[in-house]
Design an enzyme around this catalytic site. Sequence first.
Site, mmCIF file in Angstrom:
data_model
loop_
_atom_site.group_PDB
_atom_site.id
_atom_site.type_symbol
_atom_site.label_atom_id
_atom_site.label_comp_id
_atom_site.label_asym_id
_atom_site.label_seq_id
_atom_site.Cartn_x
_atom_site.Cartn_y
_atom_site.Cartn_z
ATOM 1 N NE ARG A 1 40.634 43.771 24.068
ATOM 2 C CZ ARG A 1 40.667 42.778 24.947
ATOM 3 N NH1 ARG A 1 39.832 41.753 24.830
ATOM 4 N NH2 ARG A 1 41.525 42.783 25.934
ATOM 5 C CB VAL A 2 41.281 40.374 18.701
ATOM 6 C CG1 VAL A 2 41.766 38.976 19.060
ATOM 7 C CG2 VAL A 2 40.170 40.285 17.654
ATOM 8 N N GLY A 3 41.659 40.338 22.076
ATOM 9 C CA GLY A 3 42.600 40.347 23.199
ATOM 10 C C GLY A 3 43.666 39.274 23.085
ATOM 11 C CG ASP A 4 44.877 37.557 26.740
ATOM 12 O OD1 ASP A 4 43.858 38.277 26.841
ATOM 13 O OD2 ASP A 4 45.059 36.536 27.431
ATOM 14 N N GLY B 1 44.055 41.530 28.496
ATOM 15 C CA GLY B 1 44.753 41.093 27.294
ATOM 16 C C GLY B 1 45.852 42.030 26.839
ATOM 17 C CB THR C 1 42.434 34.559 33.293
ATOM 18 O OG1 THR C 1 41.531 35.571 33.787
ATOM 19 C CG2 THR C 1 43.078 33.887 34.491
ATOM 20 N N GLY C 2 43.255 37.622 32.481
ATOM 21 C CA GLY C 2 43.628 38.966 32.932
ATOM 22 C C GLY C 2 43.431 39.934 31.780
ATOM 23 C CB THR D 1 39.141 34.993 30.719
ATOM 24 O OG1 THR D 1 38.988 36.244 30.060
ATOM 25 C CG2 THR D 1 39.867 34.019 29.795
HETATM 26 N N1 GLY Z 1 42.096 38.055 28.824
HETATM 27 C C1 GLY Z 1 40.893 38.387 28.223
HETATM 28 C C2 GLY Z 1 40.921 39.604 27.433
HETATM 29 O O1 GLY Z 1 41.564 40.585 27.796
HETATM 30 O O2 GLY Z 1 40.313 39.641 26.421
#
Ligand code: GLY
Length: 336
Positions: free
Chosen positions: A224-227, A250, A247-248, A196
């Site tokens: 899927r939508v992350g953080d 989500g 970053t990491g 990311t």
């Molecule tokens: N931080 C990126 C994700 O998990 O989508």
Amino acid sequence: MELAKVLFLMIVICISRVVVGDEMCPRMVEPVVLVHGGAGDIPDSQDQPKLEGVRRAAKAGYAVLAQGGSLLDAVQAAVEVMEDDEAFNAGHGSVLNADGEVEMDAIVMEGTGLNAGAVGAIKNVSHPVYVARLVMENTSHVLLVGDGAKRFANDMGVPDVPMESLITQKAKHALEKFKKSKSNDPTRTELGGVGTVGAVAVDSEGHVVCATSTGGTSGKMVGRVGDTPIPGSGGYSDDQIGTVSTTGVGESIMKVNLAHLVLNIMKQGKTAQEATIEAVNEMTNRVGKTAGAITLSNAGDIGIGFNSKKMAWAYQKGNEVHYGIREGDDFIEQIN
Ligand code: GLY
């Protein structure tokens, strides 16, 4: 004579601050553009491409500021450099979902009016960060997802790019590895998905902005939508405190609103550096997984923290570019 003028100006600024207060009389902060290229178990073979990419991105963002561009122009330019660079999991180089497609998330947020724009699970665009900015500047919404996000981008003149042009061999191999592992857990970052990208910037008046962009996690479920596009998780900006890009994984970052957590800890009196590492460790202790974040306070103090094995980062301040990828790194390049 020139020195006398500068001294006189400084005295006037100091007196004005006392008389009318900080809000009426902006601070003089040294501008900074700070970027990351993702936290995780980055293979050693990826160190150099990522370090080169983050340095180019920090310089591109800083050059925009130095030429009179806005903070948003600067973080957008920095993130677009990394979205175009296959060394990162964003734009070109994004990892693949379970169907082998690229679905991307991005956010921008500015700290004066707390305005944010974001996209989730968007397909077929080169620069999701730009579409996120268009959402912020041209709609009354904060987050658009999927087909709606792409339709909006097209309406705003953003051309479609073929999905194949976003897909790399590395992303295909990461998905194969995920499928062979028979894992049903796309949050296992050792199976691919690190990278990311994000940027934060502060100007001479202490205004702050952030931008974050990602392809998500390898083998993630379709949709899927992350953080990353969630204000407070993938990024947050507040001129009263500072700005963060994270970053990491989500699914862990969202549970603690990692970006906002960093700023909350700063509000309690911790430095940007202390707050960044404390928040990342708190996330790991509470909900597991590792992460990283980059932070700038509204005074230009820098925080770079990660508890994953590595996180590529770089910043430019004046004529110096600092960069690193492992714990304790602080390499310096002088710019002439
Ligand atoms: N931080 C990126 C994700 O998990 O989508």
